[in-house]
Scaffold this active site. Structure first.
Site, PDB file in Angstrom:
ATOM      1  N   GLU A   9       0.792  -1.236   0.000  1.00 10.96           N
ATOM      2  CA  GLU A   9       0.000   0.000   0.000  1.00 10.96           C
ATOM      3  C   GLU A   9       0.821   1.280   0.000  1.00 10.96           C
ATOM      4  O   GLU A   9       0.265   2.366  -0.094  1.00 10.96           O
ATOM      5  CB  GLU A   9      -1.004   0.024   1.162  1.00 10.96           C
ATOM      6  CG  GLU A   9      -0.394  -0.014   2.554  1.00 10.96           C
ATOM      7  CD  GLU A   9      -0.149  -1.422   3.038  1.00 10.96           C
ATOM      8  OE1 GLU A   9       0.794  -2.035   2.529  1.00 10.96           O
ATOM      9  OE2 GLU A   9      -0.871  -1.894   3.929  1.00 10.96           O
ATOM     10  N   ASP A  82      -0.989  -4.494   4.807  1.00  9.96           N
ATOM     11  CA  ASP A  82      -0.825  -4.741   6.248  1.00  9.96           C
ATOM     12  C   ASP A  82      -1.778  -5.832   6.738  1.00  9.96           C
ATOM     13  O   ASP A  82      -2.819  -6.097   6.123  1.00  9.96           O
ATOM     14  CB  ASP A  82      -1.058  -3.452   7.038  1.00  9.96           C
ATOM     15  CG  ASP A  82       0.042  -2.428   6.786  1.00  9.96           C
ATOM     16  OD1 ASP A  82       1.137  -2.830   6.346  1.00  9.96           O
ATOM     17  OD2 ASP A  82      -0.198  -1.232   7.031  1.00  9.96           O
ATOM     18  N   ASP A  84      -3.752  -5.960   9.388  1.00  4.51           N
ATOM     19  CA  ASP A  84      -4.957  -5.633  10.153  1.00  4.51           C
ATOM     20  C   ASP A  84      -6.166  -5.589   9.228  1.00  4.51           C
ATOM     21  O   ASP A  84      -6.085  -5.904   8.044  1.00  4.51           O
ATOM     22  CB  ASP A  84      -4.769  -4.313  10.915  1.00  4.51           C
ATOM     23  CG  ASP A  84      -4.454  -3.151   9.974  1.00  4.51           C
ATOM     24  OD1 ASP A  84      -4.482  -3.348   8.737  1.00  4.51           O
ATOM     25  OD2 ASP A  84      -4.169  -2.054  10.473  1.00  4.51           O
ATOM     26  N   GLU A  86      -7.858  -3.088   8.042  1.00 10.54           N
ATOM     27  CA  GLU A  86      -7.721  -2.097   6.968  1.00 10.54           C
ATOM     28  C   GLU A  86      -6.890  -2.684   5.819  1.00 10.54           C
ATOM     29  O   GLU A  86      -7.234  -2.537   4.650  1.00 10.54           O
ATOM     30  CB  GLU A  86      -7.046  -0.833   7.520  1.00 10.54           C
ATOM     31  CG  GLU A  86      -7.243   0.409   6.684  1.00 10.54           C
ATOM     32  CD  GLU A  86      -8.622   1.011   6.814  1.00 10.54           C
ATOM     33  OE1 GLU A  86      -9.024   1.733   5.892  1.00 10.54           O
ATOM     34  OE2 GLU A  86      -9.302   0.756   7.822  1.00 10.54           O
ATOM     35  N   TYR A 288       5.092  -4.105  13.130  1.00 18.00           N
ATOM     36  CA  TYR A 288       3.869  -3.388  12.762  1.00 18.00           C
ATOM     37  C   TYR A 288       3.361  -2.551  13.923  1.00 18.00           C
ATOM     38  O   TYR A 288       3.315  -3.008  15.065  1.00 18.00           O
ATOM     39  CB  TYR A 288       2.795  -4.381  12.323  1.00 18.00           C
ATOM     40  CG  TYR A 288       1.627  -3.728  11.653  1.00 18.00           C
ATOM     41  CD1 TYR A 288       1.801  -2.841  10.598  1.00 18.00           C
ATOM     42  CD2 TYR A 288       0.326  -3.980  12.084  1.00 18.00           C
ATOM     43  CE1 TYR A 288       0.728  -2.233   9.983  1.00 18.00           C
ATOM     44  CE2 TYR A 288      -0.757  -3.382  11.471  1.00 18.00           C
ATOM     45  CZ  TYR A 288      -0.551  -2.507  10.425  1.00 18.00           C
ATOM     46  OH  TYR A 288      -1.623  -1.892   9.824  1.00 18.00           O
ATOM     47  N   ARG A 290       0.369  -0.928  14.430  1.00 16.60           N
ATOM     48  CA  ARG A 290      -1.038  -0.882  14.856  1.00 16.60           C
ATOM     49  C   ARG A 290      -1.381  -2.230  15.479  1.00 16.60           C
ATOM     50  O   ARG A 290      -1.722  -3.185  14.786  1.00 16.60           O
ATOM     51  CB  ARG A 290      -1.952  -0.549  13.669  1.00 16.60           C
ATOM     52  CG  ARG A 290      -1.955   0.922  13.335  1.00 16.60           C
ATOM     53  CD  ARG A 290      -3.032   1.279  12.328  1.00 16.60           C
ATOM     54  NE  ARG A 290      -2.648   0.956  10.972  1.00 16.60           N
ATOM     55  CZ  ARG A 290      -1.973   1.768  10.165  1.00 16.60           C
ATOM     56  NH1 ARG A 290      -1.577   2.950  10.593  1.00 16.60           N
ATOM     57  NH2 ARG A 290      -1.674   1.403   8.936  1.00 16.60           N
ATOM     58  N   HIS A 333      -0.254  -9.541  15.990  1.00 16.75           N
ATOM     59  CA  HIS A 333      -0.146 -10.483  17.102  1.00 16.75           C
ATOM     60  C   HIS A 333       1.173 -10.360  17.843  1.00 16.75           C
ATOM     61  O   HIS A 333       1.598 -11.283  18.510  1.00 16.75           O
ATOM     62  CB  HIS A 333      -0.351 -11.898  16.586  1.00 16.75           C
ATOM     63  CG  HIS A 333      -1.671 -12.070  15.897  1.00 16.75           C
ATOM     64  ND1 HIS A 333      -2.872 -11.951  16.561  1.00 16.75           N
ATOM     65  CD2 HIS A 333      -1.984 -12.307  14.599  1.00 16.75           C
ATOM     66  CE1 HIS A 333      -3.872 -12.124  15.711  1.00 16.75           C
ATOM     67  NE2 HIS A 333      -3.365 -12.338  14.513  1.00 16.75           N
TER      68      HIS A 333
END
Length: 777
Positions: A9, A82, A84, A86, A288, A290, A333
């Protein structure tokens, strides 16, 4: 033809990943989402099970065209957005738009951008997780429904161009309620008594013990009476209690705790923290960012142990595996940590280095030994009174994790003045009293939220998730409901009574209190909108409702709930509220009647007007008699909630003429953009510390001349050939101004040496470059 196309992204992420893959892989960026709900229409087909109407925005059409072409040629397309919700949604939209099906498309995820992580992901591809996509889709659709249906109600009932949102409106409510708690707070005072005692050891060395009385007195008379009792008193050590204590390190960072600590320790805003963390992640320097997990991988635990032993020794290492207590933890995680823990420092910008240093220290400290302390409490008896003095001290016996990192809090800094080490004493020891001070102390009103403490509160209430904290805080400020600012302190008097050398003395001092920095303040429109929403849309403003919705999103992500059925259960009662509000709710402007004007007897009130908060003198019905009401804007720092009648009336004394300068009148007033001086039809802003009602002619002339000097320095060159063409000195250096447009002057070009034709050539060149860029886009 490239056999493998990897789509991520962001260009920065693409650049880092490209280093780890061979020539048979081509890595491209989608530049975030390639499509979103239609903005021109409602974007959701309510009658057709809330089917979203997705469109590719104009600025993404070229990107999509290129990706379609590359995907058509590639044998395999790897969607590496990513991990998550999103990111999962981005992958799904790519698969839908690029028409990727079957074995041709593979979804890969990783929580750190390292060679091992990327290659492992390539070896373990999976399908797109539609449950995660549906959870993101449900959030997007629900927020669109709330925003698009409630906002028009605000336009009609409060003020045009306002907006509402399911989560941000609740966040504003938190800030508004805190402000009202502060406004309604009543300060009380008590007298705190502290004694300074002296003891002599066997070698004749003198030591001091500072102890606080176990009781506070309600007034000066009680405090004075106690000091009188102490005039002939003797003081004895009655009890000594020494206890071992320990402090354990905080877990490694989650999104929330990183935002809070970066705010406290580095002064970063929440959005700034996430922006810098994103760059660190995409450069492969941290995992990551978030996440609401505090878990660390076995590799991270082993590397941390080795690094701690290397730097500090074996006794400082203690491997710990933390468990995530956050309800509905659903992002990545693993906690936020350096990808390579053995690297203490990194290259990059100063901001990146400072945030990395914070993450490295927190991660390493989480795997270190407890700090061992010894806490001592001494009780001192008074021969002439029942009250006791208590002295407390703390000594660090083994620093453990404190050698690397100490977690900050939002509390006042009173406890950060170092250790209070007590001298050795024995029970029964007699102490000499040097002095006793009874000082008037005041109750402390609640603190306004910082960005950090608001994030903490949102997390506690279950409002939002790691990926939403930064956008929530940015949105409520951008929409003018909340401002981040400083509040100067106020001064007040306080009394101290001192017993020293057998005499009791009294002294009145002054202190500054209530000073605040980088706090979140609700605006008047924010308070009025919150009140209206609480009255008309109470169910969606309820904290528990917002938290329940987040839990339902979690259920959708886990595959336990169908997303459009969840939306359907919400929409019917919600839409009924919207219709009722449009029909029944009265207009809201936050009007507050202050009282009658002493001179005219007319009513004075404050409210939200078309251009913001204002004071009104007279009522609209007065206009029937030819006497229309008068209006005046509030000054910066004034609020319709707290402004007094006298302060409101004084605003009608504006504009205030303060004299003549150069044969022309000088006046001061306040307008839409704040207080100003007017002279010769020119407007000059007052300084931050200038009082609108105290500025005299001398200060006005000073500001007028300062503005003229600034304007003179801004003009580098003018041209007789065309009065519209100027070379000006701006904030970022010289530039050309021509027909209300600005043009850059290339580096290395001396602005003062440019002639008329040279300027025209630069303008022409800039216009051609701009046209090409637009065509390319």
């Amino acid at each position: 033809m490239v056999e493998n196309l990897v789509i991520v992204e962001s260009p920065a992420k693409a650049k880092t990943i490209e280093k780890f893959l061979g020539k048979e892989f081509q890595v491209k960026s989608s530049f975030g989402h390639i499509r979103d709900l239609n903005k021109k229409e409602f974007g959701v087909d309510i009658k057709n099970d809330f089917k979203p109407d997705y469109i590719i925005s104009d600025d993404k059409k070229a990107v999509v065209k290129e990706l379609k072409s590359l995907a058509k040629e590639a044998k395999t397309v790897w969607l590496a957005s990513d991990e998550d919700r999103e990111g999962e949604a981005i992958a799904w939209h790519l698969a839908e738009v690029l028409e990727l099906e079957g074995e041709k498309v593979k979804r890969i995820v990783f929580h750190e951008i390292t060679k091992n992580a990327i290659l492992e992901a390539i070896n373990k591809p999976r399908l797109i997780n539609k449950s995660l996509v549906d959870a993101q889709q449900a959030r997007r659709v629900l927020d669109r429904l709330v925003g698009f249906e409630v906002s028009p109600v605000l336009w009609k009932k409060v003020k045009p161009q306002l907006s509402a949102g399911r989560v941000q409106s609740v966040a504003v409510r938190l800030i508004v309620e805190k402000e009202r708690e502060i406004i309604n707070f009543k300060t009380t005072s008590t007298y705190r008594v502290v004694g300074i005692f002296q003891i002599t050891d066997d070698q004749g060395n003198l030591s001091e013990i500072k102890a606080e009385l176990s009781k506070r007195f309600d007034n000066k008379a009680e405090a004075g009476a106690f000091l009188s009792k102490c005039l002939d008193a003797t003081y004895t050590v009655e009890n000594i209690v020494t206890k071992p204590a320990k402090r354990s390190p905080a877990p490694p960072f989650t999104t929330s705790t990183l935002q809070q600590e970066a705010s406290r320790k580095l002064g970063y805003s929440v959005s700034q923290t996430m922006s810098v963390a994103q760059r660190l992640y995409e450069a492969g320097k941290i995992t990551y960012m978030r996440t609401d997990s505090v878990n660390l991988s076995s590799l991270a635990l082993n590397t941390s142990h080795s690094k701690i032993v290397e730097l500090y020794g074996e006794k400082y290492s203690k491997t710990r595996q933390y468990k995530t207590s956050s309800k509905g933890a659903q992002e990545a995680h693993e906690a936020i940590r350096p990808t390579y823990i053995d690297k203490e420092t990194i290259s990059g910008t100063k901001q990146e280095q400072r945030l990395y240093d914070l993450i490295w220290k927190r991660t390493v400290a989480s795997q270190m030994s407890d700090a061992l302390l010894e806490k001592t409490t001494i009780t001192i008896g008074i021969s002439t009174a029942e009250e006791k003095y208590i002295a407390s001290g703390e000594v660090i016996k083994f620093d453990g994790f404190l050698k690397v990192y100490t977690e900050s809090t939002d509390e006042d800094d009173e406890k950060k003045n170092g250790q209070n080490i007590l001298p050795p004493v024995t029970e029964g020891s007699k102490l000499k009293c040097n002095e006793i001070v009874a000082a008037q102390r005041f109750t402390v009103r609640p603190s306004r939220y910082t960005e950090a403490s608001l994030v903490k509160k949102l997390e506690e209430q279950g409002i939002g998730r790691p990926s939403t904290y930064a956008p929530i805080i940015t949105t409520i400020q951008n929409r003018g409901y909340v401002v981040k600012g400083d509040k100067p302190g106020e001064t007040r008097k306080f009394v101290t009574l001192t017993l020293k050398n057998g005499n009791i003395g009294e002294k009145t001092n002054t202190e500054t209190f209530g000073q605040e920095k980088s706090k979140l303040f609700p605006t008047d429109i924010g308070m009025v909108v919150t009140d209206f929403l609480m009255k008309s849309f109470n169910p969606i403003m309820d904290y528990n409702f917002t938290a329940r919705v987040e839990e339902q999103f979690d259920d959708i992500a886990d595959g336990g709930l169908v997303w459009n059925k969840m939306i359907g259960g919400f929409y019917k009662p919600f839409h009924k509220l919207v219709e009722e509000s449009l029909q029944v709710s009265e207009k809201a402007n936050g009007e507050r009647i202050l009282g009658p004007d002493p001179e005219s007897g007319k009513q004075v009130s404050v409210k939200i007007g078309r251009y913001g908060p204002l004071v009104q003198l007279g009522e609209t019905t007065d206009g029937e008699n030819g006497d229309k009401p008068k209006f005046a804007s509030l000054q910066p720092g004034q609020s319709i909630e707290t402004i007094t009648l006298d302060e409101a009336i004084s605003l009608f004394k504006l504009p205030r003429e303060i004299g003549d300068y150069e044969g022309k009148k000088v006046s001061v007033s306040v307008g839409r953009f704040g207080p100003y001086i007017r002279h010769d039809n020119k407007f000059i802003s007052l300084g931050k510390n200038d009082d609108l009602f105290a500025v005299d002619l001398n200060r006005a002339v000073e500001l007028i001349e300062a503005k003229r000097e600034k304007d003179r320095n801004a003009i580098i060159k003018v041209f007789e050939e065309d009065a519209d063409l100027k070379i000006l000195n701006g904030r970022w250096g010289p530039y050309i101004s021509f027909k209300k447009k600005n043009y850059k002057i290339p580096k290395g070009t001396k602005a003062e040496e440019l002639d008329y034709n040279g300027c025209l050539k630069l303008i022409e060149s800039s216009q051609k470059t701009s046209t090409k860029a637009k065509r390319k886009k």
